[in-house]
Design a protein around this motif. Structure first.
Motif, short mmCIF file in Angstrom:
data_model
loop_
_atom_site.label_atom_id
_atom_site.label_comp_id
_atom_site.label_asym_id
_atom_site.label_seq_id
_atom_site.Cartn_x
_atom_site.Cartn_y
_atom_site.Cartn_z
N ASP A 72 2.62 -4.18 8.53
CA ASP A 72 1.41 -4.55 9.27
C ASP A 72 0.99 -6.00 8.98
OD1 ASP A 72 1.32 -2.07 10.41
OD2 ASP A 72 -0.13 -1.25 8.98
N GLU A 73 1.23 -6.48 7.77
CA GLU A 73 0.85 -7.85 7.45
C GLU A 73 1.63 -8.85 8.30
OE1 GLU A 73 1.31 -8.27 3.25
OE2 GLU A 73 -0.66 -7.42 2.82
N ARG A 101 0.82 -1.21 0.00
CA ARG A 101 0.00 0.00 0.00
C ARG A 101 0.85 1.26 0.00
NH1 ARG A 101 -2.33 3.32 4.06
NH2 ARG A 101 -4.26 4.34 3.34
N ALA A 102 1.91 1.30 0.81
CA ALA A 102 2.74 2.51 0.89
C ALA A 102 3.38 2.81 -0.46
CB ALA A 102 3.79 2.36 1.98
N VAL A 124 3.55 2.15 12.83
CA VAL A 124 4.24 3.38 12.44
C VAL A 124 3.74 3.77 11.07
CG1 VAL A 124 6.46 4.45 11.94
CG2 VAL A 124 6.28 2.80 13.81
N SER A 125 3.19 4.97 10.97
CA SER A 125 2.67 5.47 9.71
C SER A 125 3.75 6.27 8.98
CB SER A 125 1.46 6.37 9.98
OG SER A 125 1.01 6.98 8.79
N VAL A 126 3.84 6.08 7.68
CA VAL A 126 4.80 6.81 6.84
C VAL A 126 4.02 7.66 5.85
CG1 VAL A 126 6.72 6.61 5.21
CG2 VAL A 126 6.45 4.92 7.02
N GLU A 139 3.43 0.93 8.49
CA GLU A 139 2.68 1.39 7.32
C GLU A 139 1.27 1.87 7.66
OE1 GLU A 139 2.67 -0.94 3.77
OE2 GLU A 139 4.85 -1.25 3.78
N ASP A 140 0.64 1.32 8.70
CA ASP A 140 -0.71 1.72 9.09
C ASP A 140 -1.70 1.55 7.94
OD1 ASP A 140 -2.69 2.57 10.81
OD2 ASP A 140 -2.43 4.69 10.34
N ILE A 141 -1.83 0.32 7.46
CA ILE A 141 -2.82 0.04 6.42
C ILE A 141 -4.21 0.12 7.05
CG2 ILE A 141 -1.18 -1.41 5.17
CD1 ILE A 141 -2.69 -3.85 6.17
N PRO A 142 -5.27 0.29 6.25
CA PRO A 142 -6.62 0.47 6.81
C PRO A 142 -7.05 -0.64 7.77
CG PRO A 142 -6.61 1.06 4.49
CD PRO A 142 -5.27 0.48 4.78
#
Length: 336
Positions: free
Chosen positions: A242-243, A78-79, A284-286, A269-272
């Motif tokens: 996240d996975e 996603r990122a 951790v969100s990028v 990554e903080d995926i949905p």
């Protein structure tokens, strides 16, 4: 069949020379063309449905209107997808087009560049020195992750350090790391492991316990077993993304265990779906969008189409200074 509209047709309709049409439509700087003339040319081009000949322009300039982005040989997460979208939008604002391509086999980057003749090249993954030298000999403009990011962020963007700092602040001393085993992830795995090991060293923690983990609950359960055994059990884990954090949560559940009680887990990554995990995932969100825009601005910085961008500060976009990007941000939830 309708005849293709040419620049000469636009020149006749606007009452100007073909050279003026070329200056206006190619966005060339340094020409004394009035705003009225410019608007007249643009209006004529719109009315006639004029589309410049890409092939002719490529032959004339020695380069195409493409910006080539070379991607690491790994699944498109996603990122990275957000980064590509943002870079594409920014490049299109400059009248160019982004083409994303996985890194060719060893030695293939220079030949790919020569075949596509891009205006600029974006490297999201490093190349060996011989290939970089070959690209320099071609004369291609290169924007790379190593150029974009200075220490202390480094090519890991600060993700690993953020993970370790959060776990250490919560009192954890023995930390595990779950990374993918596939060779396509090798470069990002190496920089993440180096960043986490460095953060542990700076905080006075033992070296991390590393597990190469497929996205499989049974395999994750085995990793959890090994980490919890022994005189110094792992009490918290940094996941590559996240996975892999979801895999660790599944491994805990297979033993009737849970996070953070039995093992704190932090992703990246903080995926949905991170907020929907059980328990909700700390991660951790990028800001991948900012990074994509930054790459694009770097890539076009030396091209004529970018001249107007440079008129209002460091990048002319009204965005924060490049040194401030890309931020990483801890997203606190329940799992760690």
């Amino acid at each position: 069949m309708n005849r293709r509209v040419t620049s000469n047709d636009v020149a006749q309709a606007a009452g100007v020379s073909r050279a003026t049409v070329s200056y206006v439509l190619n966005g060339r700087a340094g020409q004394s063309i009035s705003s009225g003339t410019r608007e007249r040319v643009l209006a004529a081009a719109r009315d006639l449905g004029y589309a410049p000949s890409t092939a002719a322009r490529t032959l004339r300039r020695g380069r195409s209107d493409l910006v080539l982005m070379l991607l690491p040989p790994e699944p498109l997460g996603r990122a990275l997808a957000i980064l590509i979208d943002a870079a594409s939008e920014e490049v299109e604002r400059q009248g160019l087009r982004l083409v994303a391509h996985r890194l060719p086999a060893q030695g293939g980057a220079p030949s790919l560049v020569q075949s596509l003749a891009p205006a600029a090249l974006i490297l999201t993954t490093p190349l060996p020195e011989p290939e970089l030298a070959a690209l320099a000999a071609i004369g291609i403009r290169v924007a790379s992750l190593h150029q974009a990011l200075e220490d202390p962020l480094g090519p890991d963007l600060g993700i690993g350090a953020c993970q370790v700092q959060h776990l250490a602040a919560a009192g954890h001393r023995r930390i595990g790391v779950a990374v993918p085993p596939e060779s396509g992830y090798a470069w990002r795995v190496d920089v993440r492991l180096a960043a986490i090991a460095d953060a542990c060293r700076r905080l006075g923690l033992p070296p991390p316990a590393v597990a190469r983990l497929a996205l499989d609950a049974g395999e994750a359960a085995g990793v959890v077993d090994r980490w919890r055994a022994g005189p110094e059990p792992v009490t918290a884990a940094c996941a590559f993304d996240d996975e892999h954090a979801f895999a660790l949560l599944a491994g805990l559940a297979a033993h009737g265990l849970s996070a953070p009680k039995d093992l704190a887990v932090i992703g990246a990554e903080d995926i949905p779906l991170a907020s929907l995990a059980v328990p909700p995932l700390t991660t951790v969100s990028v800001d991948a969008r900012s990074l994509g825009e930054r790459f694009a601005r770097m890539a076009v910085a030396s091209l004529d189409a970018a001249q107007e961008l440079r008129g209002s500060g460091a990048d002319g976009s009204g965005q924060p200074a490049e040194a401030d990007l890309p931020p990483v941000r801890l997203v606190r939830r329940v799992s760690a």
